[in-house]
Design a protein around this motif. Structure first.
Motif, PDB file in Angstrom:
ATOM      1  N   ASP A 187       0.849  -0.859  -0.022  1.00  0.00           N
ATOM      2  CA  ASP A 187       0.046  -0.110  -0.006  1.00  0.00           C
ATOM      3  C   ASP A 187       0.524   1.218   0.322  1.00  0.00           C
ATOM      4  N   ALA A 188       1.757   1.151  -0.175  1.00  0.00           N
ATOM      5  CA  ALA A 188       2.649   2.390  -0.249  1.00  0.00           C
ATOM      6  C   ALA A 188       3.118   2.706   0.915  1.00  0.00           C
ATOM      7  N   ILE A 189       3.120   2.129   2.126  1.00  0.00           N
ATOM      8  CA  ILE A 189       3.282   2.682   3.390  1.00  0.00           C
ATOM      9  C   ILE A 189       4.363   1.748   3.582  1.00  0.00           C
ATOM     10  N   ASP A 190       5.350   2.797   4.962  1.00  0.00           N
ATOM     11  CA  ASP A 190       6.258   2.348   5.362  1.00  0.00           C
ATOM     12  C   ASP A 190       5.713   1.441   6.752  1.00  0.00           C
ATOM     13  N   PRO A 191       6.613  -0.037   6.814  1.00  0.00           N
ATOM     14  CA  PRO A 191       6.357   0.355   8.161  1.00  0.00           C
ATOM     15  C   PRO A 191       6.558   0.737   9.870  1.00  0.00           C
ATOM     16  N   ASN A 192       7.938   0.801   9.137  1.00  0.00           N
ATOM     17  CA  ASN A 192       8.128   1.412  10.667  1.00  0.00           C
ATOM     18  C   ASN A 192       8.407   2.601  10.458  1.00  0.00           C
ATOM     19  N   ARG A 193       7.371   3.697  10.068  1.00  0.00           N
ATOM     20  CA  ARG A 193       6.598   4.850  11.077  1.00  0.00           C
ATOM     21  C   ARG A 193       4.782   4.653  11.135  1.00  0.00           C
ATOM     22  N   ASN A 194       4.483   2.599  11.010  1.00  0.00           N
ATOM     23  CA  ASN A 194       3.500   2.754  11.812  1.00  0.00           C
ATOM     24  C   ASN A 194       3.381   1.992  12.694  1.00  0.00           C
ATOM     25  N   PHE A 195       4.019   1.528  13.756  1.00  0.00           N
ATOM     26  CA  PHE A 195       4.049   0.409  14.264  1.00  0.00           C
ATOM     27  C   PHE A 195       3.529   1.167  15.895  1.00  0.00           C
ATOM     28  N   ARG A 196       1.984   1.715  15.601  1.00  0.00           N
ATOM     29  CA  ARG A 196       1.187   1.991  17.020  1.00  0.00           C
ATOM     30  C   ARG A 196      -0.060   1.364  16.886  1.00  0.00           C
ATOM     31  N   GLN A 197      -0.613   0.794  17.588  1.00  0.00           N
ATOM     32  CA  GLN A 197      -2.274   0.654  17.651  1.00  0.00           C
ATOM     33  C   GLN A 197      -2.900   1.419  16.389  1.00  0.00           C
ATOM     34  N   GLY A 198      -3.933   0.419  15.755  1.00  0.00           N
ATOM     35  CA  GLY A 198      -4.735   0.645  14.550  1.00  0.00           C
ATOM     36  C   GLY A 198      -4.139   1.664  13.601  1.00  0.00           C
ATOM     37  N   ALA A 199      -2.321   1.412  13.259  1.00  0.00           N
ATOM     38  CA  ALA A 199      -1.904   2.025  12.126  1.00  0.00           C
ATOM     39  C   ALA A 199      -2.629   0.714  10.764  1.00  0.00           C
ATOM     40  N   PRO A 200      -2.431   1.658   9.543  1.00  0.00           N
ATOM     41  CA  PRO A 200      -3.205   1.052   8.622  1.00  0.00           C
ATOM     42  C   PRO A 200      -1.596   0.015   7.941  1.00  0.00           C
ATOM     43  N   ALA A 201      -0.953  -0.533   8.705  1.00  0.00           N
ATOM     44  CA  ALA A 201       0.495  -1.258   8.098  1.00  0.00           C
ATOM     45  C   ALA A 201      -0.034  -2.649   8.417  1.00  0.00           C
ATOM     46  N   ARG A 202      -0.650  -3.428   8.648  1.00  0.00           N
ATOM     47  CA  ARG A 202      -0.610  -4.417   8.509  1.00  0.00           C
ATOM     48  C   ARG A 202       0.765  -5.534   9.621  1.00  0.00           C
TER      49      ARG A 202
END
Length: 306
Positions: A135-150
């Motif tokens: 999804d063109a999402i960087d997992p390493n800016r999304n380690f938080r609850q409810g983030a869009p990166a599974r």
């Protein structure tokens, strides 16, 4: 300085929508195989470690299991350490270093500390040699609850089962020339922002936590890795990738505030390794070895400090 050409997806100053993400995705080619490079090695370790499938991804019909290996007979009375690799799929030595640690060194820590090792957090990115997920999402800016990166939220859920036991988390990364030639221009284009060129450091460095700095721990890891590969110097501004060098080969980020992987356990000792595989002074084997040495040095320090 010559002008920087705009990234070939999207329009300058305009954040991407679904059409641009689809265009970007069409540019990504499957260049290697998770099921051939990584999965067989994980399966081969199942006799010595407990395999855990903590989730699954389905991207346009391509499926990927999310896999971890943990100490058999996990002991609630012992501390625990988390080792993660491949959060950015293109950072190869993080994946290979985690596997080599499991294959060659992890047995020496049995009965002393519980180990949870996730060799490849982002398998779709691993196959495309890319920083982002489908999804063109960087997992390493999304380690938080409810983030869009599974990839990120599934790992948070896995860690939550034993979160109070973790005393160490080491997250294995690389800083590559393609950060500057591809991935930083891509994120600027995706977000509708101008691309500002930077410098790629030549050598190994670590990222400590601004909110919980552990300088003696970081320096113990740097000293061990220096026996394997060279340490990145500060630039003329006293920085590495735009952050102040707080001690030799060490910078700091606010891990939790930025949603970085190394912030998910709340462990006392956390670090992110950064190996430079494009250096003329380093080979792929050397980079893998640097990651392994970083892991063993971190574990040895934590056990000695207990």
């Amino acid at each position: 300085m010559s002008p920087v050409a705009f990234y070939p997806v999207g329009s300058p100053g305009q954040p991407w929508g679904e059409a641009e993400r689809t265009q970007w995705r069409a540019r990504q080619q499957r260049l290697r195989r998770f099921d051939q490079d990584v999965l067989p090695r994980i399966e081969a370790l199942a006799g010595s470690f407990e395999p855990v499938q903590y989730g699954a991804l389905d991207y346009a019909g391509e499926t990927y299991p999310l896999l971890a290996l943990r100490s058999p007979d996990w002991n609630p009375a012992l501390p625990a350490a988390l080792v993660t690799g491949g959060v950015h799929g293109y950072e190869t030595s993080g994946v290979m270093g985690a596997l080599e640690f499991l294959e060659q060194h992890a047995a020496a820590y049995a009965g002393r500390i519980n180990l949870l090792v996730v060799p490849c957090v982002n398998p779709w990115g691993y196959e495309r040699i890319n920083r982002w997920n489908f999804d063109a999402i960087d997992p390493n800016r999304n380690f938080r609850q409810g983030a869009p990166a599974r990839e990120s939220t599934a790992l948070i859920e896995l860690v939550a089962r034993s979160k109070s036991q973790f005393v160490l988390h080491i997250d294995l990364h690389e800083t590559t020339d393609s950060d500057e030639s591809e991935f930083r221009p891509a994120v600027a284009a995706r977000d509708g922002k101008p691309f500002v060129p930077g410098l790629i450091p030549d050598g190994f460095y670590l990222v400590d936590d601004t909110e919980n700095p552990q300088p003696a721990f970081q320096q113990a890891v740097v000293a061990a890795v220096e026996q394997v590969t060279h340490i990145a110097p500060a630039d003329e501004a006293g920085e590495i990738i735009g952050s102040k060098v707080v001690s030799r080969g060490v910078i700091e980020y606010p891990l939790v505030a930025l949603g970085l992987c190394a912030g998910i356990t709340g462990a006392r000792y956390t670090t992110t390794t950064e190996v430079y595989p494009d250096s003329p002074r380093a080979t792929p084997a050397q980079c893998n070895r640097a990651q392994v040495v970083a892991v063993t040095a971190a574990l040895d320090y934590v056990l000695a400090a207990a």
